[in-house]
Design a protein around this motif. Structure first.
Motif, PDB file in Angstrom:
ATOM      1  N   GLY A   1       0.790  -1.219   0.000  1.00 42.02           N
ATOM      2  CA  GLY A   1       0.000   0.000   0.000  1.00 42.02           C
ATOM      3  C   GLY A   1       0.821   1.266   0.000  1.00 42.02           C
ATOM      4  O   GLY A   1       0.293   2.336  -0.309  1.00 42.02           O
ATOM      5  N   GLU A   2       2.104   1.176   0.316  1.00 39.33           N
ATOM      6  CA  GLU A   2       2.887   2.408   0.314  1.00 39.33           C
ATOM      7  C   GLU A   2       3.201   2.825  -1.118  1.00 39.33           C
ATOM      8  O   GLU A   2       3.154   2.016  -2.054  1.00 39.33           O
ATOM      9  CB  GLU A   2       4.166   2.281   1.143  1.00 39.33           C
ATOM     10  CG  GLU A   2       5.293   1.490   0.539  1.00 39.33           C
ATOM     11  CD  GLU A   2       6.581   1.633   1.340  1.00 39.33           C
ATOM     12  OE1 GLU A   2       7.179   2.723   1.315  1.00 39.33           O
ATOM     13  OE2 GLU A   2       6.988   0.640   1.987  1.00 39.33           O
ATOM     14  N   THR A   3       3.501   4.083  -1.294  1.00 37.09           N
ATOM     15  CA  THR A   3       3.787   4.617  -2.616  1.00 37.09           C
ATOM     16  C   THR A   3       4.952   3.867  -3.251  1.00 37.09           C
ATOM     17  O   THR A   3       5.965   3.619  -2.608  1.00 37.09           O
ATOM     18  CB  THR A   3       4.138   6.113  -2.514  1.00 37.09           C
ATOM     19  OG1 THR A   3       3.061   6.779  -1.857  1.00 37.09           O
ATOM     20  CG2 THR A   3       4.339   6.718  -3.890  1.00 37.09           C
ATOM     21  N   GLY A   4       4.771   3.522  -4.511  1.00 34.99           N
ATOM     22  CA  GLY A   4       5.789   2.759  -5.224  1.00 34.99           C
ATOM     23  C   GLY A   4       5.337   1.346  -5.528  1.00 34.99           C
ATOM     24  O   GLY A   4       5.828   0.710  -6.468  1.00 34.99           O
ATOM     25  N   MET A   5       4.398   0.824  -4.753  1.00 35.41           N
ATOM     26  CA  MET A   5       3.884  -0.521  -5.018  1.00 35.41           C
ATOM     27  C   MET A   5       2.999  -0.480  -6.260  1.00 35.41           C
ATOM     28  O   MET A   5       2.069   0.325  -6.344  1.00 35.41           O
ATOM     29  CB  MET A   5       3.078  -1.027  -3.823  1.00 35.41           C
ATOM     30  CG  MET A   5       2.598  -2.466  -3.972  1.00 35.41           C
ATOM     31  SD  MET A   5       1.601  -2.997  -2.558  1.00 35.41           S
ATOM     32  CE  MET A   5       1.697  -4.785  -2.727  1.00 35.41           C
ATOM     33  N   PRO A   6       3.240  -1.340  -7.235  1.00 38.78           N
ATOM     34  CA  PRO A   6       2.416  -1.343  -8.449  1.00 38.78           C
ATOM     35  C   PRO A   6       0.966  -1.705  -8.134  1.00 38.78           C
ATOM     36  O   PRO A   6       0.691  -2.547  -7.273  1.00 38.78           O
ATOM     37  CB  PRO A   6       3.073  -2.416  -9.319  1.00 38.78           C
ATOM     38  CG  PRO A   6       4.478  -2.526  -8.808  1.00 38.78           C
ATOM     39  CD  PRO A   6       4.380  -2.266  -7.345  1.00 38.78           C
ATOM     40  N   LYS A   7       0.046  -1.074  -8.865  1.00 35.38           N
ATOM     41  CA  LYS A   7      -1.380  -1.312  -8.629  1.00 35.38           C
ATOM     42  C   LYS A   7      -1.748  -2.778  -8.843  1.00 35.38           C
ATOM     43  O   LYS A   7      -2.550  -3.355  -8.082  1.00 35.38           O
ATOM     44  CB  LYS A   7      -2.198  -0.416  -9.556  1.00 35.38           C
ATOM     45  CG  LYS A   7      -3.706  -0.530  -9.349  1.00 35.38           C
ATOM     46  CD  LYS A   7      -4.466   0.436 -10.246  1.00 35.38           C
ATOM     47  CE  LYS A   7      -4.234   1.874  -9.813  1.00 35.38           C
ATOM     48  NZ  LYS A   7      -5.084   2.831 -10.586  1.00 35.38           N
ATOM     49  N   GLU A   8      -1.164  -3.413  -9.855  1.00 37.27           N
ATOM     50  CA  GLU A   8      -1.452  -4.816 -10.131  1.00 37.27           C
ATOM     51  C   GLU A   8      -1.038  -5.703  -8.957  1.00 37.27           C
ATOM     52  O   GLU A   8      -1.730  -6.657  -8.594  1.00 37.27           O
ATOM     53  CB  GLU A   8      -0.706  -5.254 -11.402  1.00 37.27           C
ATOM     54  CG  GLU A   8      -0.936  -6.707 -11.786  1.00 37.27           C
ATOM     55  CD  GLU A   8      -0.100  -7.118 -12.994  1.00 37.27           C
ATOM     56  OE1 GLU A   8      -0.085  -8.326 -13.296  1.00 37.27           O
ATOM     57  OE2 GLU A   8       0.541  -6.244 -13.612  1.00 37.27           O
ATOM     58  N   LEU A   9       0.091  -5.366  -8.346  1.00 38.20           N
ATOM     59  CA  LEU A   9       0.578  -6.160  -7.224  1.00 38.20           C
ATOM     60  C   LEU A   9      -0.252  -5.909  -5.972  1.00 38.20           C
ATOM     61  O   LEU A   9      -0.531  -6.834  -5.201  1.00 38.20           O
ATOM     62  CB  LEU A   9       2.049  -5.837  -6.970  1.00 38.20           C
ATOM     63  CG  LEU A   9       2.842  -6.833  -6.128  1.00 38.20           C
ATOM     64  CD1 LEU A   9       2.691  -8.249  -6.653  1.00 38.20           C
ATOM     65  CD2 LEU A   9       4.313  -6.439  -6.088  1.00 38.20           C
ATOM     66  N   TYR A  10      -0.674  -4.661  -5.778  1.00 39.47           N
ATOM     67  CA  TYR A  10      -1.539  -4.359  -4.643  1.00 39.47           C
ATOM     68  C   TYR A  10      -2.841  -5.160  -4.743  1.00 39.47           C
ATOM     69  O   TYR A  10      -3.332  -5.698  -3.740  1.00 39.47           O
ATOM     70  CB  TYR A  10      -1.849  -2.861  -4.605  1.00 39.47           C
ATOM     71  CG  TYR A  10      -2.706  -2.446  -3.418  1.00 39.47           C
ATOM     72  CD1 TYR A  10      -2.149  -2.297  -2.152  1.00 39.47           C
ATOM     73  CD2 TYR A  10      -4.066  -2.215  -3.577  1.00 39.47           C
ATOM     74  CE1 TYR A  10      -2.930  -1.918  -1.067  1.00 39.47           C
ATOM     75  CE2 TYR A  10      -4.860  -1.838  -2.501  1.00 39.47           C
ATOM     76  CZ  TYR A  10      -4.279  -1.680  -1.249  1.00 39.47           C
ATOM     77  OH  TYR A  10      -5.070  -1.319  -0.174  1.00 39.47           O
ATOM     78  N   ALA A  11      -3.370  -5.277  -5.937  1.00 43.25           N
ATOM     79  CA  ALA A  11      -4.593  -6.056  -6.134  1.00 43.25           C
ATOM     80  C   ALA A  11      -4.371  -7.520  -5.786  1.00 43.25           C
ATOM     81  O   ALA A  11      -5.250  -8.181  -5.217  1.00 43.25           O
ATOM     82  CB  ALA A  11      -5.076  -5.919  -7.579  1.00 43.25           C
ATOM     83  N   ALA A  12      -3.190  -8.053  -6.119  1.00 40.28           N
ATOM     84  CA  ALA A  12      -2.883  -9.453  -5.795  1.00 40.28           C
ATOM     85  C   ALA A  12      -2.785  -9.648  -4.287  1.00 40.28           C
ATOM     86  O   ALA A  12      -3.266 -10.653  -3.747  1.00 40.28           O
ATOM     87  CB  ALA A  12      -1.576  -9.871  -6.475  1.00 40.28           C
ATOM     88  N   TRP A  13      -2.160  -8.702  -3.594  1.00 38.92           N
ATOM     89  CA  TRP A  13      -2.074  -8.777  -2.132  1.00 38.92           C
ATOM     90  C   TRP A  13      -3.466  -8.666  -1.508  1.00 38.92           C
ATOM     91  O   TRP A  13      -3.782  -9.380  -0.559  1.00 38.92           O
ATOM     92  CB  TRP A  13      -1.175  -7.653  -1.602  1.00 38.92           C
ATOM     93  CG  TRP A  13       0.291  -7.940  -1.667  1.00 38.92           C
ATOM     94  CD1 TRP A  13       1.038  -8.167  -2.777  1.00 38.92           C
ATOM     95  CD2 TRP A  13       1.193  -8.016  -0.549  1.00 38.92           C
ATOM     96  NE1 TRP A  13       2.357  -8.367  -2.438  1.00 38.92           N
ATOM     97  CE2 TRP A  13       2.478  -8.274  -1.079  1.00 38.92           C
ATOM     98  CE3 TRP A  13       1.049  -7.860   0.816  1.00 38.92           C
ATOM     99  CZ2 TRP A  13       3.607  -8.402  -0.264  1.00 38.92           C
ATOM    100  CZ3 TRP A  13       2.176  -7.981   1.632  1.00 38.92           C
ATOM    101  CH2 TRP A  13       3.434  -8.263   1.098  1.00 38.92           C
TER     102      TRP A  13
END
Length: 441
Positions: free
Chosen positions: A191-203
């Motif tokens: 969730g912190e800035t820099g994390m790709p949106k696609e990866l945040y969705a996977a998490w």
């Protein structure tokens, strides 16, 4: 060292004999927490515990009124070093034995990961055998297993608790994009800035599955109308440890690094996200405190860039919506009309960690708490050596002093739910316990 042995009880848990003459050695280099340091600094979390006490008293009152036969069985899941677990049980016993006049014997099971430091946990619990447990007719047990697995027999638990652990994931997706493409890896907290949106969705998806599984398991173990109180870091609020000082600073970092804010709208539009400011003479923080510390060590050539590229902490800060989705999923997957769990309460609140009123300018207890919680995960995922971790810790402690005033504390969101097991329906009138369990939904 402390001596303790495990035996198996009829509850199918590992039960520890409370004699001070036996020993359990459960050690692993990838412990979730540094339990001794956590015990020393965990008083900083008392405000997060306190936000649940009114709800907890209501749960205890309803449990007392049910007057089921036999021993009252309570579990504390994710007991870590045990100090806060014991403090919580003191409050519970004072309410049950003192205010409510509860007479039934009580059994309390403390659960923690097998890789955790069980010596510290067992010592923290059993040192109170003569002053707390015996006078209140309480037996204690220890469960060396993940709470994402079955822990107890079906329909046996009167109260399930987990305090500030449920945000930890069973198996986080890591930092590699699902597509396999290269991506920004300069982050450590989901969730912190820099994390790709696609990866945040996977998490987010993995976190939902974890919570759904946890709820399904507890629904199996809780008695009819018994309740669970589950506390986690998260909610519809901003976390300064995880995301930086405030949304404005995170947005600056996003612009500087050509990245984006991936947090849900509920968090981005929260009052604290918009209004938190650094204390006087403190610098704003644009990333998580852990990313900032590792980056300092990398910039000084004390650790290789690969440490930051690999490091992450395997937890996810859920919102109210995430919790509701998991409860609904658990009920739907049960295949039972009306579901297996009723949501009684769902609340969250920002809590100031530290700033108890006794701090001095050089008080590092809040920083110690953060390190004790996150250090082992960072080392396990990054592969950093012990020497490199000492360098990172040095920069982490200094970064904490640079960004957070101990007298003002750090703003962290906490959320808890209360769920109730819906009554089972039975299709037979057998007096056999095993037969009844087979026929009860």
């Amino acid at each position: 060292s402390f001596i303790h042995s495990f035996i198996h009880s009829t509850m199918a848990v590992a039960v520890a004999n409370t004699s001070a003459e036996q020993q359990t050695i459960v050690s692993d280099v990838q412990n979730t927490m540094e339990n001794e340091l956590y015990n020393q600094a965990s008083h900083n979390l008392q405000r997060a515990h306190a936000m649940t006490y009114e709800s907890l008293r209501g749960i205890l009152r309803r449990m007392h009124q049910r007057q089921d036969e036999g021993v009252l069985r309570i579990c504390d899941l994710g007991s870590a070093g045990g100090v806060n677990s014991v403090s919580l049980m003191r409050i519970i016993l004072a309410e049950l034995r003192g205010s409510l006049g509860e007479k039934r014997a009580i059994s309390v099971a403390f659960e923690e990961l097998p890789s955790s430091d069980f010596n510290t946990l067992i010592q923290a619990v059993t040192q109170h055998q003569d002053t707390l447990w015996a006078p209140n007719n309480v037996s204690t047990a220890f469960v060396a297993r993940s709470f994402y697995e079955p822990l107890f027999l079906k329909n046996t638990m009167d109260l399930a608790l987990t305090y500030i652990t449920l945000h930890w994931m069973r198996e986080a997706p890591g930092k590699q994009l699902p597509s396999g493409e290269a991506s920004n890896k300069s982050w450590t907290i989901a969730g912190e800035t820099g994390m790709p949106k696609e990866l945040y969705a996977a998490w987010k998806a993995a976190s939902k599955e974890d919570l759904t599984t946890f709820l399904e398991l507890r629904a199996e173990e809780l008695k009819d109308n018994a309740e669970g109180l589950f506390v986690m870091v998260g909610g519809d609020e901003w976390s300064q440890w995880s995301y930086g000082t405030n949304l404005a600073e995170a947005q600056k970092h996003a612009e500087e690094t050509n990245s984006e804010i991936v947090l849900p709208e509920a968090v981005r539009t929260s009052t604290r996200a918009l209004n938190l400011i650094p204390a006087e003479n403190r610098h704003p923080l644009k990333t998580s405190i852990f990313t900032a510390a590792i980056q300092r060590a990398v910039d000084r050539n004390e650790v290789p860039p690969s440490v930051l590229e690999k490091a992450y902490v395997p937890y996810f800060l859920r919102t109210h919506e995430d919790v509701m989705e998991a409860i609904n999923a658990a009920n739907e997957r049960s295949g039972i009309a009306g579901g297996v769990l009723e949501l009684v309460e769902l609340k969250s609140s920002p809590v100031v960690v530290g700033a108890t009123g006794n701090e001095t300018e050089d008080d590092d207890s809040a920083a110690d708490l953060g390190w004790s919680i996150h250090a082992h995960a960072i080392q396990a995922t990054s592969g950093a050596s012990n020497q490199e971790m000492e360098c990172i810790k040095k920069h982490y402690m200094q970064a904490h002093r640079d960004h957070f005033d101990p007298k003002q504390g750090v703003c962290i969101p906490f959320m808890y739910m209360v769920v109730r097991r819906t009554p089972r329906t039975c299709s037979c009138s057998s007096t056999s316990t095993s037969a009844a369990e087979e026929s009860c939904q």
